[in-house]
Design an enzyme around this catalytic site. Sequence first.
Site, PDB file in Angstrom:
ATOM      1  N   LYS A 158       0.881  -1.165   0.000  1.00 17.38           N
ATOM      2  CA  LYS A 158       0.000   0.000   0.000  1.00 17.38           C
ATOM      3  C   LYS A 158       0.920   1.216   0.000  1.00 17.38           C
ATOM      4  O   LYS A 158       1.666   1.452   0.953  1.00 17.38           O
ATOM      5  CB  LYS A 158      -0.900   0.012   1.231  1.00 17.38           C
ATOM      6  CG  LYS A 158      -1.794   1.225   1.283  1.00 17.38           C
ATOM      7  CD  LYS A 158      -2.874   1.104   2.343  1.00 17.38           C
ATOM      8  CE  LYS A 158      -3.799   2.311   2.260  1.00 17.38           C
ATOM      9  NZ  LYS A 158      -3.586   3.261   3.360  1.00 17.38           N
ATOM     10  N   GLY A 202      -8.181  10.155   9.769  1.00 14.62           N
ATOM     11  CA  GLY A 202      -8.494  10.368  11.174  1.00 14.62           C
ATOM     12  C   GLY A 202      -9.539  11.441  11.418  1.00 14.62           C
ATOM     13  O   GLY A 202      -9.882  11.728  12.554  1.00 14.62           O
ATOM     14  N   ALA A 220      -9.564   6.325   4.155  1.00 15.18           N
ATOM     15  CA  ALA A 220      -9.331   7.485   5.020  1.00 15.18           C
ATOM     16  C   ALA A 220     -10.542   8.402   5.156  1.00 15.18           C
ATOM     17  O   ALA A 220     -11.193   8.778   4.185  1.00 15.18           O
ATOM     18  CB  ALA A 220      -8.153   8.330   4.544  1.00 15.18           C
ATOM     19  N   GLY A 221     -10.826   8.761   6.399  1.00 13.56           N
ATOM     20  CA  GLY A 221     -11.848   9.767   6.679  1.00 13.56           C
ATOM     21  C   GLY A 221     -13.238   9.209   6.958  1.00 13.56           C
ATOM     22  O   GLY A 221     -14.137   9.975   7.293  1.00 13.56           O
ATOM     23  N   ASN A 259      -9.612   2.530   9.652  1.00 16.29           N
ATOM     24  CA  ASN A 259      -8.699   2.273  10.770  1.00 16.29           C
ATOM     25  C   ASN A 259      -9.106   3.077  11.998  1.00 16.29           C
ATOM     26  O   ASN A 259      -9.624   2.553  12.969  1.00 16.29           O
ATOM     27  CB  ASN A 259      -7.256   2.576  10.355  1.00 16.29           C
ATOM     28  CG  ASN A 259      -6.238   2.190  11.428  1.00 16.29           C
ATOM     29  OD1 ASN A 259      -6.572   1.861  12.551  1.00 16.29           O
ATOM     30  ND2 ASN A 259      -4.973   2.211  11.084  1.00 16.29           N
ATOM     31  N   THR A 260      -8.914   4.414  11.933  1.00 19.80           N
ATOM     32  CA  THR A 260      -9.121   5.236  13.129  1.00 19.80           C
ATOM     33  C   THR A 260     -10.501   5.029  13.751  1.00 19.80           C
ATOM     34  O   THR A 260     -10.622   4.887  14.968  1.00 19.80           O
ATOM     35  CB  THR A 260      -8.949   6.728  12.779  1.00 19.80           C
ATOM     36  OG1 THR A 260      -7.699   6.904  12.118  1.00 19.80           O
ATOM     37  CG2 THR A 260      -8.985   7.593  14.019  1.00 19.80           C
TER      38      THR A 260
END
Lengths: 373, 263
Positions: free
Chosen positions: B101, B162, B188-189, B210-211
Site C-alpha cells: 500500500k 483520522g 481514510a476519513g 482504521n481510526t
Amino acid sequence: MSFAEALDRLDWPRIRERLIHTTASDVGMLLRREQIADHDLPALFSAAADSALEEIARRAASITAHRFGRVINLYAPLYLSNVCVNDCDYCGFARRNTLKRISLTVEEACREADVLYDEGFRHILLVTGEAPRAYSVDDLLEVVQRFAGRFASIAIEVFPMSVDDYRRLEQAGVDGLTLYQETYDRGEYAKFHHGPKADFDARLRAIEAGGEAGFRSLGIGALLGLKDWREEAVALALHGRYLAKRFWRSRIALSLPRLRPAKGGFAPPHPVADRELLQMIVGLRLALPDAEIVVSTREPAHLRDALISLGATRLSAGSRTNPGGYRDPDGAGRQFDVHDARGPREVAQAIERGGREPVWKDFDPAFLNAPRA
Amino acid sequence: MPAEAGPLTIAGVVFHSRLLVGTGKFSSPAIMRDALAASGTELVTAALRRVDLNNPDDPTLSHLELNKYRLLPNTSGARDAAEAVRLAKLARAATGNNWIKLEVTPEPNYLLPDPVETLKAAELLVQAGFVVLPYMNADPILARRLIDAGCATVMPLAAPIGSARGLRMRDQIQIIIEQATVPVVVDAGLGLPSHAAEAIEIGADAVLVNTAIAIADDPVRMAQAFKLGVAAGEAARLAGAADASFSARASSPLTGFLRERSS
C-alpha cells in the site's frame, strides 16, 4: 520573516490584557469554533479559561485520539557529556557548579545505549551541554554513525549549530532536533542565561537552521518557572505554528518542562501548579492538533499517567540525567533530579492500564538517507 | 462496482469482504486482533515504520493472525518516492510479499498524499514487480494516471485521515468509480458505518477503515458495525436503489405539450 522578528512585532500589552481580562463567556464563544486563530490564543490560556478546563480537556482528549490514536511513544535520553561553558542560573550543569564532569567516549556511549536497547528503547535522544572543546559536532557525529540503523529514531538536544552541521547530522541518521528557547521573553532570558547561550536570537535562529537542514521533527519548549506560564504558552503556540508553516515537512514537538531541583538550588520565580500545567497542555493540543506533546520524567508519575489520555503523545521513561548514568547512576553529576523514577517497563504497564499502547518503535531507519528529489 | 459484481478481486486474488482494516492507533495489540476478527476483513494493512519485520515478537505482528488475513504492508511516513520505494523493497525482502500500500505523505499534519511523488513511486514499484495499491487524493485524472502506470487498485481518500468526516469527496470519487478499470477502495476519513455504506452504495469496490474502529470506546463492536455497514451498502447496491426524490413528479411536465399538440 524569522520568528524572532515575528515575536518582536507582537503586541504584548494587548496579549497580557487579554490573558487577564478575557471573560468566561468569551471562552465559551471560542470553544464553539472549530479552529483556534492566532488572536484567540490569549483567551485559550487566560485565567478565565480555567473555568472551562473540563471542556477543553475533553476536546483535547478527542483530538489526540483522532490524530494520534490510542498510543504513546516511548523514548529515553542518553546524556553524552555534562561539560558546559554556559552558566545558566537554573541548570545543574552550570559552570559555577562543582560536580564530576565527564564526556563519554564512543565506546562508553555504546555501552549506555546497550542498556537502553535491552530495556526495549528504539527511540533515543542524545543530550550534551555546550562545550565545543570537550564535545564537538564531530564527536556527536561519530556516536550517531555508530547508532544509526540500530535505533529506529535518533534525536538530539545539544547546542545551537549551523545549517551545514545540522545537515551532516541529519544525513548521518538524526531525524529529530530539540532546542528549547527556555523563555520567549527577551528581557527575562537575559537574566538567567550567561555564556554563549545568552544570545537569545542565535538560539531562535538555530531551530530554523534545523528546519532548513530537513529534520523530520523539530522540538521546541519553554522551561516553566522562569516566566508567567500564560505568556509562554501563547509564544510557544505561535512558535509552533510558525515552524509548521515554514517547514511544512517537519512535525512539531512541544515540551513544557517544569523546573526541577538541581545543583545550585535555583528557586523558580514563577512556579507552575499541576492544574496550570494541564491547562497549558490541553490548550496547546487545541492550538496545534498535530503537534507531538512530550512529557518527561520531570513530572510526577500520577500526573504523567493522567496526561496520556489528555494530549501527551511521547513520554520518556527510566531516565538518567547524567552521562554514564544507565550503567553507573551515581558516577557523574546530574542535570536535574527526575520526579518519575519508575523503570521503563513500569511506565509501559501504567500506559497500558491507562488504555494506551506503549510504542517502542514508530520510525524506521530505512526512511533516512533517501536521496532528496 | 457494477450492481451484479462478483466478489472483490485485486490482482487476481478474491476477497469475500469489502472491508480493509488498518492496524494502527489501537489501545492494545489484543484489542486490534479481536477487532480485526470481528470486522470480517481479509486484507489488513500495517505500517512498516511501526513493525519490526525481523522480530517475531513484534507486538503488532505477533497478534496478527496471518493465516486469516493477507498482510498489506504500507509505506506510511514516506515523504518522497525514493523513501517509499526503499521501504517497499525492504518489506518484500523481509516477508516475500510483493503487495504494497503506497503512501507518500510529506506533510505530517493532515497526511495528505503527494500526487507527484505517489505517481513516480507507483511507476517504479510496478516496474519492480510489486502489486501496488496507492493512497491518493480524490483526483480522477491522477486515478487514471495511476491505473495507466499499472496499479492494482486506486485508493482515494474520503476526507483527511483520522478526521471521521465521511464522504466529503463524494462527487470526485463517483467520477473515479465511473472511469476506473481496477477496484476503487475508499480510504481514510470514514468515521461511521453509514459512511462506509454510502461509499459502497455509490459503487466503491471496498473501503479501508482504521481510526474509526481503533479509537471507538468499543473497537470490537465498532468493527462489527462497519462489517454490517459495508454489507448494507452492498445489499442496497445489488437491490437497485430508487433514486432519491423529495417531491412528487408529473410524468412529463416539460414535454407534455408535444402530446397535446399532436392530439
